[in-house]
Design a protein around this motif. Sequence first.
Motif, PDB file in Angstrom:
ATOM      1  N   LYS A   1       0.818  -1.379  -0.049  1.00 30.59           N
ATOM      2  CA  LYS A   1       0.090  -0.103   0.017  1.00 30.59           C
ATOM      3  C   LYS A   1       0.739   1.322   0.122  1.00 30.59           C
ATOM      4  O   LYS A   1       0.394   2.252  -0.388  1.00 30.59           O
ATOM      5  CB  LYS A   1      -1.090   0.012   1.250  1.00 30.59           C
ATOM      6  N   ALA A   2       1.948   1.235   0.363  1.00 28.19           N
ATOM      7  CA  ALA A   2       3.021   2.422   0.364  1.00 28.19           C
ATOM      8  C   ALA A   2       3.542   2.434  -1.184  1.00 28.19           C
ATOM      9  O   ALA A   2       3.906   1.551  -1.365  1.00 28.19           O
ATOM     10  CB  ALA A   2       3.990   2.243   1.799  1.00 28.19           C
ATOM     11  N   ASP A   3       3.642   3.948  -1.500  1.00 30.97           N
ATOM     12  CA  ASP A   3       4.233   4.289  -2.374  1.00 30.97           C
ATOM     13  C   ASP A   3       5.816   4.348  -2.207  1.00 30.97           C
ATOM     14  O   ASP A   3       6.177   5.436  -1.705  1.00 30.97           O
ATOM     15  CB  ASP A   3       3.748   5.567  -3.026  1.00 30.97           C
ATOM     16  N   LEU A   4       6.530   3.492  -2.532  1.00 33.09           N
ATOM     17  CA  LEU A   4       7.854   3.336  -2.035  1.00 33.09           C
ATOM     18  C   LEU A   4       8.909   4.313  -2.687  1.00 33.09           C
ATOM     19  O   LEU A   4       9.994   4.434  -2.753  1.00 33.09           O
ATOM     20  CB  LEU A   4       8.278   1.745  -1.710  1.00 33.09           C
ATOM     21  N   SER A   5       8.254   4.638  -3.819  1.00 39.65           N
ATOM     22  CA  SER A   5       8.947   5.775  -4.740  1.00 39.65           C
ATOM     23  C   SER A   5       9.032   7.160  -3.933  1.00 39.65           C
ATOM     24  O   SER A   5       9.940   7.880  -4.270  1.00 39.65           O
ATOM     25  CB  SER A   5       8.390   6.034  -6.180  1.00 39.65           C
ATOM     26  N   LYS A   6       8.345   7.186  -2.999  1.00 42.03           N
ATOM     27  CA  LYS A   6       8.307   8.537  -2.369  1.00 42.03           C
ATOM     28  C   LYS A   6       8.968   8.374  -0.827  1.00 42.03           C
ATOM     29  O   LYS A   6       9.362   9.360  -0.019  1.00 42.03           O
ATOM     30  CB  LYS A   6       6.794   9.033  -1.955  1.00 42.03           C
ATOM     31  N   GLY A   7       9.557   7.240  -0.594  1.00 40.36           N
ATOM     32  CA  GLY A   7      10.178   6.960   0.865  1.00 40.36           C
ATOM     33  C   GLY A   7      10.044   5.402   1.176  1.00 40.36           C
ATOM     34  O   GLY A   7       9.603   4.626   0.509  1.00 40.36           O
ATOM     35  N   MET A   8      10.244   5.288   2.623  1.00 38.12           N
ATOM     36  CA  MET A   8      10.159   3.934   3.133  1.00 38.12           C
ATOM     37  C   MET A   8       9.191   4.013   4.430  1.00 38.12           C
ATOM     38  O   MET A   8       8.787   5.029   4.937  1.00 38.12           O
ATOM     39  CB  MET A   8      11.325   3.476   3.424  1.00 38.12           C
ATOM     40  N   GLY A   9       8.766   2.932   5.022  1.00 35.99           N
ATOM     41  CA  GLY A   9       8.023   2.869   6.089  1.00 35.99           C
ATOM     42  C   GLY A   9       8.453   1.504   6.577  1.00 35.99           C
ATOM     43  O   GLY A   9       8.673   0.531   6.092  1.00 35.99           O
ATOM     44  N   VAL A  10       8.125   1.477   8.145  1.00 35.90           N
ATOM     45  CA  VAL A  10       8.486   0.416   8.897  1.00 35.90           C
ATOM     46  C   VAL A  10       7.339   0.254  10.035  1.00 35.90           C
ATOM     47  O   VAL A  10       7.255   1.201  10.737  1.00 35.90           O
ATOM     48  CB  VAL A  10       9.907   0.322   9.709  1.00 35.90           C
ATOM     49  N   VAL A  11       6.801  -0.880  10.164  1.00 36.10           N
ATOM     50  CA  VAL A  11       5.917  -1.342  11.321  1.00 36.10           C
ATOM     51  C   VAL A  11       6.315  -2.452  11.965  1.00 36.10           C
ATOM     52  O   VAL A  11       6.300  -3.724  11.275  1.00 36.10           O
ATOM     53  CB  VAL A  11       4.440  -1.401  10.908  1.00 36.10           C
ATOM     54  N   SER A  12       6.939  -2.355  13.287  1.00 37.01           N
ATOM     55  CA  SER A  12       7.633  -3.312  14.040  1.00 37.01           C
ATOM     56  C   SER A  12       6.628  -3.656  15.336  1.00 37.01           C
ATOM     57  O   SER A  12       6.489  -2.603  15.911  1.00 37.01           O
ATOM     58  CB  SER A  12       8.993  -3.209  14.076  1.00 37.01           C
ATOM     59  N   ILE A  13       6.540  -4.903  15.695  1.00 38.32           N
ATOM     60  CA  ILE A  13       5.788  -5.448  16.837  1.00 38.32           C
ATOM     61  C   ILE A  13       6.857  -5.894  17.559  1.00 38.32           C
ATOM     62  O   ILE A  13       7.716  -6.811  17.586  1.00 38.32           O
ATOM     63  CB  ILE A  13       4.885  -6.323  16.655  1.00 38.32           C
ATOM     64  N   GLY A  14       7.403  -5.024  18.655  1.00 44.12           N
ATOM     65  CA  GLY A  14       8.191  -5.304  19.628  1.00 44.12           C
ATOM     66  C   GLY A  14       8.039  -6.156  20.992  1.00 44.12           C
ATOM     67  O   GLY A  14       8.982  -6.635  21.378  1.00 44.12           O
ATOM     68  N   SER A  15       6.596  -6.193  21.308  1.00 46.24           N
ATOM     69  CA  SER A  15       6.183  -7.023  22.448  1.00 46.24           C
ATOM     70  C   SER A  15       4.926  -7.659  22.114  1.00 46.24           C
ATOM     71  O   SER A  15       4.164  -6.856  21.609  1.00 46.24           O
ATOM     72  CB  SER A  15       6.278  -6.094  23.643  1.00 46.24           C
ATOM     73  N   ILE A  16       4.871  -8.841  22.475  1.00 48.17           N
ATOM     74  CA  ILE A  16       3.504  -9.590  22.406  1.00 48.17           C
ATOM     75  C   ILE A  16       3.144 -10.475  23.584  1.00 48.17           C
ATOM     76  O   ILE A  16       4.224 -10.857  24.112  1.00 48.17           O
ATOM     77  CB  ILE A  16       3.331 -10.283  21.206  1.00 48.17           C
ATOM     78  N   GLN A  17       2.260 -10.199  24.467  1.00 53.14           N
ATOM     79  CA  GLN A  17       1.974 -10.895  25.796  1.00 53.14           C
ATOM     80  C   GLN A  17       0.421 -11.452  25.715  1.00 53.14           C
ATOM     81  O   GLN A  17      -0.461 -10.822  25.510  1.00 53.14           O
ATOM     82  CB  GLN A  17       2.217  -9.972  26.953  1.00 53.14           C
ATOM     83  N   GLY A  18       0.397 -12.779  25.866  1.00 49.98           N
ATOM     84  CA  GLY A  18      -0.862 -13.334  25.964  1.00 49.98           C
ATOM     85  C   GLY A  18      -0.579 -14.689  26.453  1.00 49.98           C
ATOM     86  O   GLY A  18       0.166 -15.325  26.246  1.00 49.98           O
ATOM     87  N   GLY A  19      -1.564 -15.028  27.438  1.00 46.64           N
ATOM     88  CA  GLY A  19      -1.588 -16.364  27.875  1.00 46.64           C
ATOM     89  C   GLY A  19      -0.655 -17.011  29.328  1.00 46.64           C
ATOM     90  O   GLY A  19       0.382 -16.166  29.349  1.00 46.64           O
ATOM     91  N   THR A  20      -0.975 -17.923  29.788  1.00 54.65           N
ATOM     92  CA  THR A  20      -0.031 -18.170  30.944  1.00 54.65           C
ATOM     93  C   THR A  20       0.202 -19.734  30.823  1.00 54.65           C
ATOM     94  O   THR A  20       0.955 -20.250  31.903  1.00 54.65           O
ATOM     95  CB  THR A  20      -0.940 -17.942  32.497  1.00 54.65           C
TER      96      THR A  20
END
Length: 454
Positions: free
Chosen positions: A266-285
Amino acid sequence: MHMYKQIALSLPFLFCSQLSLADWINDSAQNVEAHTIKLRQHIHQHPELGNMEFKTSELVQKELKSYGIEVRKGYAKTGVIGVLKGAKPGPVMALRADMDALAIEEKTGLPFASKVKAMYQGKETHVMHGCGHDAHTAMLLGAAKALAANKDKISGTVVFVFQPAEEGGADVDNFTQGHLIGSRKMIADGALKNPKPEVIFGMHVMAGMPSGTISYKDGAILNSGDHLRIQVNGKQVHGSMPWLGRDPIYASSQMINNIQSLISRKADLSKGMGVVSIGSIQGGTAGNVIPEQVNMTGTIRSNSENIRQNILKDLPKMIEYNALANDVTAKVEIAPYAPVTMNDKILTKLMQPTLAKVVGDSKLHVLENNSSASEDFAYYGELMPSLFVFVGATPADQDMSKAAPNHNPLFIVDDATLKTGVESHVRFIMDYPKVAEQVQTVWKKIQVGLPPLS
């Protein structure tokens, strides 16, 4: 013929005058170097976390007053503004440094290494100047000392901006209260209103770059940064009977995968860059229980404001539809940290010779790409033309590839770096008035939507 003779006779005088001007700037940076190093080592040994820089703030105030600079406080809790009026008329110019340290245990082994502990988000932690803000503060103080001693040569007014909490506040929820700290709070509290600067300069020391070098580029110099939180709610059930529940872990895994399509599809990478990073996920025991809830936190970065805004608009919708497809519910929260840090193109071009004066052409480098990190200096650049540069902080005789990076327990700043920073600040102030009219003319046209060269 007489006219040419006059010009010829005047050339040695002009040359000597320029040389004299250059000499005093270089000499002043050298004269304050030992004091600047002493200040930096003291601040390094006594680091303070964001919004808690009380002793650092007091030190800054004391130093500025001793130089004869007007001191103002009451901004962003610990922020300090210094005002120095030059002897000649000219523009109002700002220089900025950040003062806060990081929640890191120092392992450098330096004789002035930090042994400080403090409270961060309600828990005790080690504290270290692991990003060089101690150097930034000391360099700006060194420049303030040099400029105050030579205010008869300054055309205009200098505003020294000592800002807290660039790395976030130790005593607030940075996700929900980010607007109450750092540059946003300095601006909201009126730190740049009286006098109001028309331009601002900043710098950042960088590991892996040799001391005595400066790197820069026009346009985007640092990425935007936005915080992300996602809460996924399902229905808890025994792991052997998933059909009786609603699995938030499985739904979350799909969300993490699909988020990446915001960049790849979806990003027009001719105009630049993007990053979406999930650094933490917590669920369950337990391994045999599908939990009721999963919580994820992450970061969104881009060097294009257009790409950034599209991610911020589309991500919540994508998570909502993922949740619907898995019969769970999801809550998405996005909190801005900083927009893209932009160097004004005209200002950068016209100040390039100034940077070259500091380090020489061979040690002045134009970056091919912007840094992936983010800086709340960006908010100042939304108000006025700005220039932000990187200053090498690793001893020149070391292997640059092995230097501990910023935000690392082994990160160091070479003391030789400080003179480069001091001289850069001083030259910004001395050289900007010569190009101020050009910079402001283009800036004002852009603000009203006119083409820069119309």
